[in-house]
Design a protein around this motif. Structure first.
Motif, mmCIF file in Angstrom:
data_model
loop_
_atom_site.group_PDB
_atom_site.id
_atom_site.type_symbol
_atom_site.label_atom_id
_atom_site.label_comp_id
_atom_site.label_asym_id
_atom_site.label_seq_id
_atom_site.Cartn_x
_atom_site.Cartn_y
_atom_site.Cartn_z
ATOM 1 N N VAL A 89 4.108 14.485 -10.818
ATOM 2 C CA VAL A 89 3.176 13.617 -10.106
ATOM 3 C C VAL A 89 2.200 14.509 -9.357
ATOM 4 O O VAL A 89 2.600 15.488 -8.735
ATOM 5 N N VAL A 90 0.916 14.175 -9.421
ATOM 6 C CA VAL A 90 -0.108 14.878 -8.652
ATOM 7 C C VAL A 90 -0.350 14.030 -7.406
ATOM 8 O O VAL A 90 -0.785 12.874 -7.508
ATOM 9 N N PHE A 91 -0.021 14.590 -6.238
ATOM 10 C CA PHE A 91 -0.075 13.853 -4.980
ATOM 11 C C PHE A 91 -1.086 14.480 -4.044
ATOM 12 O O PHE A 91 -1.071 15.685 -3.813
ATOM 13 N N ASP A 92 -1.972 13.663 -3.497
ATOM 14 C CA ASP A 92 -2.993 14.103 -2.540
ATOM 15 C C ASP A 92 -2.547 13.665 -1.146
ATOM 16 O O ASP A 92 -2.700 12.506 -0.762
ATOM 17 N N ALA A 93 -1.942 14.587 -0.404
ATOM 18 C CA ALA A 93 -1.368 14.270 0.914
ATOM 19 C C ALA A 93 -2.428 13.880 1.941
ATOM 20 O O ALA A 93 -2.130 13.193 2.913
ATOM 21 N N GLY A 94 -3.680 14.278 1.743
ATOM 22 C CA GLY A 94 -4.731 13.985 2.708
ATOM 23 C C GLY A 94 -5.565 12.760 2.392
ATOM 24 O O GLY A 94 -6.455 12.399 3.164
ATOM 25 N N ALA A 95 -5.281 12.094 1.288
ATOM 26 C CA ALA A 95 -6.082 10.932 0.886
ATOM 27 C C ALA A 95 -5.826 9.746 1.812
ATOM 28 O O ALA A 95 -4.689 9.364 2.041
ATOM 29 N N GLU A 96 -6.902 9.183 2.337
ATOM 30 C CA GLU A 96 -6.816 7.977 3.163
ATOM 31 C C GLU A 96 -7.306 6.807 2.331
ATOM 32 O O GLU A 96 -8.345 6.889 1.679
ATOM 33 N N TRP A 97 -6.542 5.728 2.331
ATOM 34 C CA TRP A 97 -6.905 4.551 1.548
ATOM 35 C C TRP A 97 -6.231 3.312 2.131
ATOM 36 O O TRP A 97 -5.362 3.413 2.975
ATOM 37 N N THR A 98 -6.662 2.143 1.692
ATOM 38 C CA THR A 98 -6.093 0.885 2.170
ATOM 39 C C THR A 98 -5.441 0.169 0.999
ATOM 40 O O THR A 98 -6.070 -0.040 -0.040
ATOM 41 N N PHE A 99 -4.176 -0.194 1.176
ATOM 42 C CA PHE A 99 -3.450 -0.909 0.130
ATOM 43 C C PHE A 99 -3.971 -2.335 0.016
ATOM 44 O O PHE A 99 -4.127 -3.033 1.021
ATOM 45 N N GLN A 100 -4.268 -2.759 -1.205
ATOM 46 C CA GLN A 100 -4.713 -4.122 -1.468
ATOM 47 C C GLN A 100 -3.755 -4.740 -2.487
ATOM 48 O O GLN A 100 -3.679 -4.279 -3.624
ATOM 49 N N ALA A 101 -3.026 -5.768 -2.099
ATOM 50 C CA ALA A 101 -2.047 -6.404 -2.980
ATOM 51 C C ALA A 101 -2.687 -6.876 -4.281
ATOM 52 O O ALA A 101 -2.081 -6.777 -5.347
ATOM 53 N N LYS A 102 -3.926 -7.350 -4.218
ATOM 54 C CA LYS A 102 -4.588 -7.860 -5.421
ATOM 55 C C LYS A 102 -4.806 -6.764 -6.473
ATOM 56 O O LYS A 102 -4.935 -7.062 -7.643
ATOM 57 N N ASN A 103 -4.834 -5.501 -6.049
ATOM 58 C CA ASN A 103 -5.033 -4.391 -6.983
ATOM 59 C C ASN A 103 -3.718 -3.755 -7.433
ATOM 60 O O ASN A 103 -3.732 -2.816 -8.216
ATOM 61 N N SER A 104 -2.608 -4.262 -6.942
ATOM 62 C CA SER A 104 -1.296 -3.707 -7.265
ATOM 63 C C SER A 104 -0.902 -4.003 -8.705
ATOM 64 O O SER A 104 -1.266 -5.045 -9.260
ATOM 65 N N GLN A 105 -0.159 -3.090 -9.320
ATOM 66 C CA GLN A 105 0.341 -3.287 -10.682
ATOM 67 C C GLN A 105 1.539 -4.240 -10.698
ATOM 68 O O GLN A 105 1.943 -4.724 -11.743
ATOM 69 N N SER A 106 2.113 -4.500 -9.540
ATOM 70 C CA SER A 106 3.286 -5.371 -9.438
ATOM 71 C C SER A 106 2.909 -6.817 -9.737
ATOM 72 O O SER A 106 1.818 -7.281 -9.400
ATOM 73 N N LYS A 107 3.818 -7.542 -10.371
ATOM 74 C CA LYS A 107 3.599 -8.966 -10.623
ATOM 75 C C LYS A 107 3.662 -9.757 -9.329
ATOM 76 O O LYS A 107 3.038 -10.800 -9.198
ATOM 77 N N SER A 108 4.424 -9.274 -8.364
ATOM 78 C CA SER A 108 4.539 -9.937 -7.071
ATOM 79 C C SER A 108 3.438 -9.420 -6.136
ATOM 80 O O SER A 108 3.234 -8.226 -6.002
ATOM 81 N N LYS A 109 2.739 -10.305 -5.522
ATOM 82 C CA LYS A 109 1.688 -9.919 -4.576
ATOM 83 C C LYS A 109 2.140 -10.131 -3.135
ATOM 84 O O LYS A 109 1.377 -9.987 -2.192
ATOM 85 N N ASN A 110 3.416 -10.481 -2.955
ATOM 86 C CA ASN A 110 3.990 -10.703 -1.636
ATOM 87 C C ASN A 110 4.405 -9.353 -1.045
ATOM 88 O O ASN A 110 5.360 -8.751 -1.494
ATOM 89 N N THR A 111 3.645 -8.871 -0.074
ATOM 90 C CA THR A 111 3.927 -7.569 0.523
ATOM 91 C C THR A 111 3.470 -7.521 1.972
ATOM 92 O O THR A 111 2.402 -8.067 2.301
ATOM 93 N N PRO A 112 4.222 -6.867 2.830
ATOM 94 C CA PRO A 112 3.782 -6.707 4.219
ATOM 95 C C PRO A 112 2.726 -5.607 4.363
ATOM 96 O O PRO A 112 2.195 -5.399 5.442
#
Length: 81
Positions: free
Chosen positions: A35-58
């Protein structure tokens, strides 16, 4: 915790415990799983863009620090941002 210890705990040792030969390492002849991981990347999680079938997330709308940029399995890129 030193990076080398984190790598061992998350790759080398689990592969050894469950008997996966040629896994958990990047030695010549082993599978190229990483896995290539960027420890300094800042981003905002958006459930609508998630690969998961469930969009229920805190975490919907939560600012995050650190992001996976790519996943390589058996030498092939299977995910890339």
């Amino acid at each position: 915790m030193p990076l080398a210890r984190v790598i061992a705990l998350m790759s080398t040792q689990p592969a050894e415990v469950i008997g996966l030969r040629e896994r958990g390492t990047l030695q010549v002849g082993s599978y190229a799983d990483l896995v290539v991981f960027d420890a300094g990347a800042e981003w905002t999680f958006q459930a609508k863009n998630s690969q998961s079938k469930s969009k229920n997330t805190p975490f919907d709308g939560v600012a995050m620090l650190g992001r996976v940029r790519a996943t390589i399995s058996e030498g092939k890129i299977v995910f890339r941002v």
